[in-house]
Design a protein around this motif. Structure first.
Motif, PDB file in Angstrom:
ATOM      1  N   GLU A   1       0.834  -1.209   0.000  1.00 18.19           N
ATOM      2  CA  GLU A   1       0.000   0.000   0.000  1.00 18.19           C
ATOM      3  C   GLU A   1       0.866   1.257   0.000  1.00 18.19           C
ATOM      4  O   GLU A   1       0.537   2.260  -0.640  1.00 18.19           O
ATOM      5  N   LEU A   2       1.996   1.180   0.707  1.00 18.41           N
ATOM      6  CA  LEU A   2       2.888   2.341   0.768  1.00 18.41           C
ATOM      7  C   LEU A   2       3.570   2.637  -0.561  1.00 18.41           C
ATOM      8  O   LEU A   2       4.097   3.738  -0.764  1.00 18.41           O
ATOM      9  N   ALA A   3       3.552   1.665  -1.460  1.00 20.14           N
ATOM     10  CA  ALA A   3       4.096   1.904  -2.794  1.00 20.14           C
ATOM     11  C   ALA A   3       3.291   2.980  -3.524  1.00 20.14           C
ATOM     12  O   ALA A   3       3.770   3.598  -4.477  1.00 20.14           O
ATOM     13  N   HIS A   4       2.066   3.221  -3.063  1.00 20.84           N
ATOM     14  CA  HIS A   4       1.195   4.235  -3.665  1.00 20.84           C
ATOM     15  C   HIS A   4       0.971   5.406  -2.697  1.00 20.84           C
ATOM     16  O   HIS A   4      -0.038   6.106  -2.780  1.00 20.84           O
ATOM     17  N   PHE A   5       1.914   5.605  -1.777  1.00 19.32           N
ATOM     18  CA  PHE A   5       1.811   6.667  -0.776  1.00 19.32           C
ATOM     19  C   PHE A   5       1.662   8.033  -1.429  1.00 19.32           C
ATOM     20  O   PHE A   5       2.392   8.371  -2.359  1.00 19.32           O
ATOM     21  N   GLN A   6       0.707   8.810  -0.962  1.00 15.24           N
ATOM     22  CA  GLN A   6       0.498  10.159  -1.462  1.00 15.24           C
ATOM     23  C   GLN A   6       0.649  11.157  -0.315  1.00 15.24           C
ATOM     24  O   GLN A   6      -0.071  11.079   0.681  1.00 15.24           O
ATOM     25  N   PRO A   7       1.578  12.077  -0.402  1.00 12.20           N
ATOM     26  CA  PRO A   7       1.757  13.075   0.664  1.00 12.20           C
ATOM     27  C   PRO A   7       0.563  14.020   0.740  1.00 12.20           C
ATOM     28  O   PRO A   7      -0.181  14.180  -0.237  1.00 12.20           O
ATOM     29  N   ASP A   8       0.405  14.648   1.884  1.00  9.98           N
ATOM     30  CA  ASP A   8      -0.709  15.562   2.109  1.00  9.98           C
ATOM     31  C   ASP A   8      -0.284  16.992   1.791  1.00  9.98           C
ATOM     32  O   ASP A   8       0.289  17.681   2.624  1.00  9.98           O
ATOM     33  N   PHE A   9      -0.569  17.436   0.556  1.00 10.30           N
ATOM     34  CA  PHE A   9      -0.197  18.773   0.124  1.00 10.30           C
ATOM     35  C   PHE A   9      -1.416  19.671  -0.088  1.00 10.30           C
ATOM     36  O   PHE A   9      -1.292  20.765  -0.642  1.00 10.30           O
ATOM     37  N   ALA A  10      -2.584  19.218   0.317  1.00 11.76           N
ATOM     38  CA  ALA A  10      -3.818  19.977   0.087  1.00 11.76           C
ATOM     39  C   ALA A  10      -3.713  21.368   0.697  1.00 11.76           C
ATOM     40  O   ALA A  10      -3.369  21.534   1.868  1.00 11.76           O
ATOM     41  N   GLY A  11      -4.012  22.378  -0.110  1.00 10.73           N
ATOM     42  CA  GLY A  11      -3.959  23.750   0.358  1.00 10.73           C
ATOM     43  C   GLY A  11      -2.564  24.310   0.500  1.00 10.73           C
ATOM     44  O   GLY A  11      -2.380  25.433   0.967  1.00 10.73           O
ATOM     45  N   LYS A  12      -1.553  23.552   0.078  1.00 15.04           N
ATOM     46  CA  LYS A  12      -0.157  23.980   0.223  1.00 15.04           C
ATOM     47  C   LYS A  12       0.562  24.000  -1.135  1.00 15.04           C
ATOM     48  O   LYS A  12       1.778  23.974  -1.197  1.00 15.04           O
ATOM     49  N   GLU A  13      -0.209  23.991  -2.208  1.00 16.20           N
ATOM     50  CA  GLU A  13       0.383  23.871  -3.535  1.00 16.20           C
ATOM     51  C   GLU A  13       1.347  25.016  -3.864  1.00 16.20           C
ATOM     52  O   GLU A  13       2.375  24.804  -4.531  1.00 16.20           O
ATOM     53  N   TYR A  14       1.035  26.211  -3.389  1.00 12.01           N
ATOM     54  CA  TYR A  14       1.889  27.367  -3.707  1.00 12.01           C
ATOM     55  C   TYR A  14       3.289  27.211  -3.119  1.00 12.01           C
ATOM     56  O   TYR A  14       4.288  27.412  -3.819  1.00 12.01           O
ATOM     57  N   ILE A  15       3.376  26.847  -1.849  1.00 12.50           N
ATOM     58  CA  ILE A  15       4.697  26.751  -1.223  1.00 12.50           C
ATOM     59  C   ILE A  15       5.493  25.565  -1.775  1.00 12.50           C
ATOM     60  O   ILE A  15       6.718  25.627  -1.863  1.00 12.50           O
ATOM     61  N   ILE A  16       4.804  24.495  -2.186  1.00 14.03           N
ATOM     62  CA  ILE A  16       5.503  23.376  -2.830  1.00 14.03           C
ATOM     63  C   ILE A  16       6.089  23.842  -4.166  1.00 14.03           C
ATOM     64  O   ILE A  16       7.251  23.572  -4.489  1.00 14.03           O
ATOM     65  N   GLY A  17       5.274  24.559  -4.942  1.00 19.92           N
ATOM     66  CA  GLY A  17       5.746  25.067  -6.228  1.00 19.92           C
ATOM     67  C   GLY A  17       6.925  26.008  -6.084  1.00 19.92           C
ATOM     68  O   GLY A  17       7.846  26.001  -6.905  1.00 19.92           O
ATOM     69  N   ARG A  18       6.916  26.816  -5.038  1.00 23.25           N
ATOM     70  CA  ARG A  18       8.018  27.755  -4.815  1.00 23.25           C
ATOM     71  C   ARG A  18       9.327  27.032  -4.507  1.00 23.25           C
ATOM     72  O   ARG A  18      10.404  27.548  -4.801  1.00 23.25           O
ATOM     73  N   GLN A  19       9.238  25.840  -3.947  1.00 24.84           N
ATOM     74  CA  GLN A  19      10.439  25.071  -3.647  1.00 24.84           C
ATOM     75  C   GLN A  19      10.941  24.295  -4.862  1.00 24.84           C
ATOM     76  O   GLN A  19      12.128  24.314  -5.157  1.00 24.84           O
ATOM     77  N   ILE A  20      10.055  23.623  -5.578  1.00 27.07           N
ATOM     78  CA  ILE A  20      10.525  22.743  -6.653  1.00 27.07           C
ATOM     79  C   ILE A  20      10.516  23.399  -8.029  1.00 27.07           C
ATOM     80  O   ILE A  20      11.110  22.879  -8.968  1.00 27.07           O
ATOM     81  N   MET A  21       9.858  24.552  -8.158  1.00 26.81           N
ATOM     82  CA  MET A  21       9.795  25.210  -9.465  1.00 26.81           C
ATOM     83  C   MET A  21       9.893  26.727  -9.303  1.00 26.81           C
ATOM     84  O   MET A  21       8.947  27.459  -9.576  1.00 26.81           O
ATOM     85  N   PRO A  22      11.040  27.214  -8.835  1.00 26.21           N
ATOM     86  CA  PRO A  22      11.204  28.665  -8.630  1.00 26.21           C
ATOM     87  C   PRO A  22      11.230  29.410  -9.956  1.00 26.21           C
ATOM     88  O   PRO A  22      11.532  28.831 -11.000  1.00 26.21           O
ATOM     89  N   GLU A  23      10.923  30.693  -9.888  1.00 25.77           N
ATOM     90  CA  GLU A  23      10.897  31.523 -11.090  1.00 25.77           C
ATOM     91  C   GLU A  23      11.910  32.658 -10.975  1.00 25.77           C
ATOM     92  O   GLU A  23      11.918  33.383  -9.981  1.00 25.77           O
ATOM     93  N   ALA A  24      12.750  32.808 -11.979  1.00 21.85           N
ATOM     94  CA  ALA A  24      13.639  33.964 -12.062  1.00 21.85           C
ATOM     95  C   ALA A  24      12.795  35.186 -12.411  1.00 21.85           C
ATOM     96  O   ALA A  24      11.903  35.111 -13.259  1.00 21.85           O
ATOM     97  N   ARG A  25      13.063  36.331 -11.759  1.00 25.51           N
ATOM     98  CA  ARG A  25      12.171  37.475 -11.885  1.00 25.51           C
ATOM     99  C   ARG A  25      12.574  38.444 -12.999  1.00 25.51           C
ATOM    100  O   ARG A  25      12.736  39.642 -12.785  1.00 25.51           O
TER     101      ARG A  25
END
Length: 355
Positions: free
Chosen positions: A202-226
């Motif tokens: 079952e853990l092979a399909h583990f899904q982290p709990d990112f609900a409502g936190k999509e913005y801060i996840i994106g800022r970490q893994i996909m930063p934007e040069a200004r």
């Protein structure tokens, strides 16, 4: 496909065969012993960054496409931080045998996505083997006229201190990713200890709990040069007296500017821009959100100073916040808290070589 099936030059050809130069300054890109570039009337800007697996990124929670995008953006950001225009990128990778050709295709997909966004040509690089995981070295080359370049050393007493975007989000995204990683591995250890094969499956399909936190996840893994901020500054005829991008944390970068410019500063806690998701995550983790904004790093927003005469223009700029002002060196470097107290700024941001 195994990389060994292609070999070094076959892999380079496979990943770069359809890359075509877009900049007039790129005379020769991939395919010869050296890239050839021509800058007759401009100053050449060169920056380089190394990203090491286990130090700068964790493949548990960043895929190779996002890693390619981030690797390019953090270098492109350095050119914008000099008030320049990025033009070319050189990419070197050391990788172990666990990586396949398809993995590198994903990496280059993200790399090219970032380069295409800002019209940057990939003009060369190197690949080699690694016994210690993935290592990435990227060099970005840009241009600027001599009078346009914004150094760290140009801030003056009474200049205004400004930042783009918001701060602390990337750091909060990292904390969330690390928390979910710990949750996953704790569950795996418990299942292994109990010899619970069903739970492990079952853990092979583990899904982290990112609900409502999509913005801060994106800022970490996909930063934007200004680059959009640089464009707006030029359109409004604002020339920063000094500038840096915020890679290691606001306090650390501001202290660099003060040191190089021989000045002091006052910034105001109430003016530091913080996104709602950042504040919520900090509260959830029982962390001080201002401390996170000051010291978190990896936001890749622009920190810059402008003449006090540009106050009205800065006030009109969307996405830019005035957070303080430059002072004489004798007055020190301080954060003014919400209740009016002055706290000395210290560099607590990212330092990979610190014990």
């Amino acid at each position: 496909m195994e990389i060994s099936e292609l070999g070094e030059f076959g892999l380079i050809s496979h990943l770069t065969k359809d890359i075509k130069p877009n900049n007039a300054s790129t005379l020769m890109g991939v395919g010869d012993d050296c890239a050839v570039m021509h800058y007759p009337d401009k100053e050449v800007l060169v920056t380089t960054d190394m990203l090491m697996e286990g130090v700068h990124f964790d493949l548990t929670y960043i895929d190779l496409q996002h890693l390619g995008y981030k690797s390019a953006m953090v270098n492109i950001s350095d050119i914008f931080a000099m008030n320049g225009t990025p033009r070319q990128l050189v990419v070197s990778i050391a990788l172990s045998r666990r990586f396949k050709v398809e993995d590198l295709e994903q990496f280059y997909s993200g790399l090219r996505m970032a380069c295409d966004k800002w019209g940057v040509d990939i003009v060369g690089g190197d690949t080699t083997s690694s016994l210690t995981g993935l290592a990435i070295s990227i060099t970005c080359i840009g241009e600027a006229s001599a009078q346009e370049i914004a150094y760290r050393s140009g801030a003056h007493d009474t200049d205004l201190i400004c930042v783009s975007g918001d701060l602390g989000a990337a750091y909060m995204g990292l904390q969330l990713l690390e928390r979910e990683k710990r949750v996953y591995y704790e569950q795996v250890r418990e299942a292994q200890k109990a010899n619970n094969k069903a739970a492990l499956q079952e853990l092979a399909h583990f899904q982290p709990d990112f609900a409502g936190k999509e913005y801060i996840i994106g800022r970490q893994i996909m930063p934007e040069a200004r680059g959009d901020i640089i464009k707006r500054l030029r359109e409004m005829n604002i020339h920063p007296t000094s500038m840096m991008d915020i890679s290691d944390g606001l306090s650390s970068e501001l202290l660099h500017i003060c040191e190089r410019s021989g000045c002091g500063c006052r910034i105001f806690e109430k003016n530091i821009p913080i996104d709602y998701q950042t504040a919520v995550m900090a509260e959830e983790l029982n962390m001080n959100v201002t401390t996170c904004a000051l010291n978190g790093g990896e936001d890749y927003e622009l920190l810059f100073t402008v003449s006090i005469g540009d106050y009205d223009k800065i006030e009109q700029m969307e996405g830019v916040r005035l957070i303080g002002h430059v002072t004489d060196k004798s007055l020190g470097k301080y954060l003014v808290t919400r209740d009016g107290q002055e706290m000395e700024l210290t560099a607590q941001g990212w330092n990979p070589l610190k014990k």
